[in-house]
Design an enzyme around this catalytic site. Structure first.
Site, short mmCIF file in Angstrom:
data_model
loop_
_atom_site.label_atom_id
_atom_site.label_comp_id
_atom_site.label_asym_id
_atom_site.label_seq_id
_atom_site.Cartn_x
_atom_site.Cartn_y
_atom_site.Cartn_z
N TYR A 1 -58.40 67.23 23.92
CA TYR A 1 -59.14 68.51 23.99
C TYR A 1 -60.65 68.25 24.08
O TYR A 1 -61.35 68.87 24.89
CB TYR A 1 -58.78 69.32 22.75
CG TYR A 1 -59.30 70.73 22.69
CD1 TYR A 1 -58.67 71.75 23.41
CD2 TYR A 1 -60.40 71.06 21.90
CE1 TYR A 1 -59.14 73.06 23.33
CE2 TYR A 1 -60.86 72.36 21.81
CZ TYR A 1 -60.23 73.37 22.53
OH TYR A 1 -60.70 74.66 22.44
N GLY B 1 -56.56 83.16 31.79
CA GLY B 1 -56.09 83.26 30.40
C GLY B 1 -56.62 84.49 29.72
O GLY B 1 -57.14 84.44 28.61
N ALA B 2 -56.47 85.65 30.40
CA ALA B 2 -57.05 86.90 29.88
C ALA B 2 -56.03 87.73 29.12
O ALA B 2 -56.34 88.83 28.67
CB ALA B 2 -57.64 87.72 31.02
N SER B 3 -54.83 87.21 28.94
CA SER B 3 -53.80 88.01 28.26
C SER B 3 -54.05 88.09 26.76
O SER B 3 -53.63 89.05 26.12
CB SER B 3 -52.41 87.43 28.54
OG SER B 3 -52.41 86.03 28.41
N ARG B 4 -54.71 87.08 26.22
CA ARG B 4 -54.87 87.04 24.75
C ARG B 4 -56.25 86.49 24.38
O ARG B 4 -56.96 85.94 25.23
CB ARG B 4 -53.79 86.13 24.13
CG ARG B 4 -52.40 86.69 24.30
CD ARG B 4 -51.34 85.85 23.61
NE ARG B 4 -51.02 84.64 24.35
CZ ARG B 4 -51.20 83.40 23.88
NH1 ARG B 4 -51.69 83.20 22.67
NH2 ARG B 4 -50.87 82.35 24.60
N LYS C 1 -63.05 69.36 27.12
CA LYS C 1 -64.15 70.31 26.90
C LYS C 1 -65.52 69.67 27.19
O LYS C 1 -66.43 70.36 27.68
CB LYS C 1 -64.09 70.84 25.47
CG LYS C 1 -62.83 71.69 25.18
CD LYS C 1 -62.79 72.92 26.06
CE LYS C 1 -61.56 73.77 25.85
NZ LYS C 1 -61.50 74.93 26.74
N ASP D 1 -50.20 79.72 36.91
CA ASP D 1 -50.45 78.58 36.02
C ASP D 1 -51.61 77.80 36.63
O ASP D 1 -51.44 77.02 37.56
CB ASP D 1 -49.19 77.72 35.94
CG ASP D 1 -49.40 76.44 35.13
OD1 ASP D 1 -50.56 76.15 34.76
OD2 ASP D 1 -48.42 75.73 34.88
N SER E 1 -66.21 74.22 24.34
CA SER E 1 -65.96 74.31 22.89
C SER E 1 -66.93 73.41 22.14
O SER E 1 -67.41 72.39 22.68
CB SER E 1 -64.52 73.85 22.60
OG SER E 1 -64.34 73.63 21.22
P1 NAP Z 1 -55.25 81.67 23.02
O1 NAP Z 1 -55.40 82.84 22.11
O2 NAP Z 1 -54.22 80.64 22.72
O3 NAP Z 1 -55.02 82.24 24.51
C1 NAP Z 1 -54.90 81.33 25.56
C2 NAP Z 1 -54.89 82.09 26.87
O4 NAP Z 1 -54.82 81.12 27.94
C3 NAP Z 1 -53.68 82.99 27.03
O5 NAP Z 1 -54.08 84.12 27.75
C4 NAP Z 1 -52.73 82.14 27.85
O6 NAP Z 1 -51.80 82.89 28.63
C5 NAP Z 1 -53.71 81.42 28.76
N1 NAP Z 1 -53.20 80.19 29.35
C6 NAP Z 1 -52.78 79.06 28.73
N2 NAP Z 1 -52.39 78.16 29.64
C7 NAP Z 1 -52.57 78.73 30.86
C8 NAP Z 1 -52.32 78.30 32.18
N3 NAP Z 1 -51.82 77.09 32.45
N4 NAP Z 1 -52.60 79.14 33.20
C9 NAP Z 1 -53.10 80.39 32.95
N5 NAP Z 1 -53.34 80.84 31.71
C10 NAP Z 1 -53.07 80.03 30.69
O7 NAP Z 1 -56.61 80.88 23.16
P2 NAP Z 1 -58.11 81.26 22.72
O8 NAP Z 1 -58.29 80.80 21.33
O9 NAP Z 1 -58.43 82.65 23.10
O10 NAP Z 1 -58.93 80.23 23.64
C11 NAP Z 1 -59.40 80.61 24.92
C12 NAP Z 1 -60.32 79.51 25.42
O11 NAP Z 1 -61.41 79.35 24.50
C13 NAP Z 1 -59.64 78.15 25.52
O12 NAP Z 1 -60.14 77.46 26.65
C14 NAP Z 1 -60.08 77.46 24.25
O13 NAP Z 1 -60.06 76.07 24.39
C15 NAP Z 1 -61.49 78.00 24.09
N6 NAP Z 1 -62.01 77.94 22.72
C16 NAP Z 1 -61.32 78.51 21.70
C17 NAP Z 1 -61.84 78.44 20.40
C18 NAP Z 1 -61.13 79.06 19.24
O14 NAP Z 1 -61.54 78.76 18.10
N7 NAP Z 1 -60.14 79.92 19.41
C19 NAP Z 1 -63.04 77.77 20.18
C20 NAP Z 1 -63.71 77.19 21.25
C21 NAP Z 1 -63.17 77.29 22.51
P3 NAP Z 1 -50.36 83.38 28.04
O15 NAP Z 1 -50.66 84.56 27.16
O16 NAP Z 1 -49.58 83.75 29.26
O17 NAP Z 1 -49.80 82.22 27.27
#
Ligand code: NAP
Length: 247
Positions: A156, A13-16, A160, A64, A143
């Site tokens: 979730y 999930g390194a795209s974003r 986590k 995926d 998380s």
């Molecule tokens: P995000 O901006 O929604 O980005 C999610 C990333 O995961 C995207 O690169 C997406 O790819 C990829 N992804 C989703 N499903 C996938 C799959 N089945 N296989 C491969 N890649 C997949 O999320 P984020 O906020 O950066 O969160 C990243 C991680 O940190 C998550 O595990 C989240 O639970 C955790 N986290 C986030 C927060 C927060 O506040 N944001 C807090 C605590 C923990 P595409 O671009 O191709 O869709």
């Protein structure tokens, strides 16, 4: 000279968002990076360009990781291109928020498979090579929700919390091979996942954070960098960075 010169890191999930920031930060330390994504090829290519601008190599792999065969394909592609994987950041994640009563079986399973099972699939695929080389750094993006629970996030939170317990177990199993396994537990971080929330919910959340703001992706990435560079005595740890929201 970077602290990670010559190493290879796979970031799921390194795209974003957080994954992208981790990939770029590890590249800045000298590691070659495998950028995984599932659907957003354009964002993955943009991350690849940012990594290459740091003077290291990047490989983009669509997979995926909620599917075991795709996780195998991802690690296989990394090993084929770079000959090894030193660092695995299990970051891919989604949320499907609903109360327990309203949550569908599909919403439960999607989050458990994407956030929790993917970590097992990728770790299972990577540890053989790490054991042979007697080195590995596995970082699991858990998380604050896995530590404290949250309304509307039972799927979730379960995923986590499972990541934290998995990290402790794998840490005990793999320590003798010089492989560390740690969980990073960010609080709310300004990414697409959090920006998608209603403005009123965001205001209410910020009111619960003593530091009075959401975290940044760079703050999470620097924690991951620490675990992969100087943090060699950390294993089975929960790295909590949440602005004081949960102590
Ligand atoms: P995000 O901006 O929604 O980005 C999610 C990333 O995961 C995207 O690169 C997406 O790819 C990829 N992804 C989703 N499903 C996938 C799959 N089945 N296989 C491969 N890649 C997949 O999320 P984020 O906020 O950066 O969160 C990243 C991680 O940190 C998550 O595990 C989240 O639970 C955790 N986290 C986030 C927060 C927060 O506040 N944001 C807090 C605590 C923990 P595409 O671009 O191709 O869709």
């Amino acid at each position: 000279m970077g602290a990670l010169d010559g190493q290879v890191a796979v970031v799921t999930g390194a795209s974003r968002g957080i994954g992208r920031a981790c990939a770029i930060e590890l590249a800045r330390q000298g590691a070659n990076i495998v950028v995984n994504y599932t659907s957003n090829a354009e964002a993955a290519e943009s991350c690849k360009a940012a990594i290459e601008a740091e003077g290291v190599q990047a490989l983009v792999v669509q997979a995926d990781v909620s599917k075991p065969e795709d996780a195998q394909k991802l690690i296989g592609a990394a090993e084929e291109q770079f000959g090894k994987v030193d660092i695995l950041v299990n970051n891919a994640g989604i949320n499907r928020d609903k109360t327990v009563q309203r949550m569908s079986v599909e919403e439960w399973q999607a989050v458990i498979e994407t956030d929790l099972s993917s970590m097992f699939y990728c770790t299972n695929a990577v540890v053989g090579g790490m054991r042979e080389r007697n080195y590995g750094r596995i970082v699991n993006m858990s998380s604050i929700i896995g530590q404290m629970g949250n309304l509307g996030q039972a799927n979730y939170a379960a995923a986590k919390a499972g990541m934290i317990a998995f990290s402790k177990s794998a840490a005990k199993e793999l320590a003798r091979f010089n492989i560390t396994v740690n969980a990073v537990c960010p609080g709310f971080v300004a990414t697409d996942m959090v920006e998608a929330l209603d403005d009123k919910i965001k205001e209410a959340l910020i009111a619960q954070i003593p530091l009075g703001r959401f975290g940044t992706v760079e703050e999470v990435a620097s924690t991951v960098r620490f675990l992969c560079t100087e943090g060699s005595f950390y294993t089975g740890a929960q790295m909590s960075l949440n602005g004081g929201q949960y102590m």
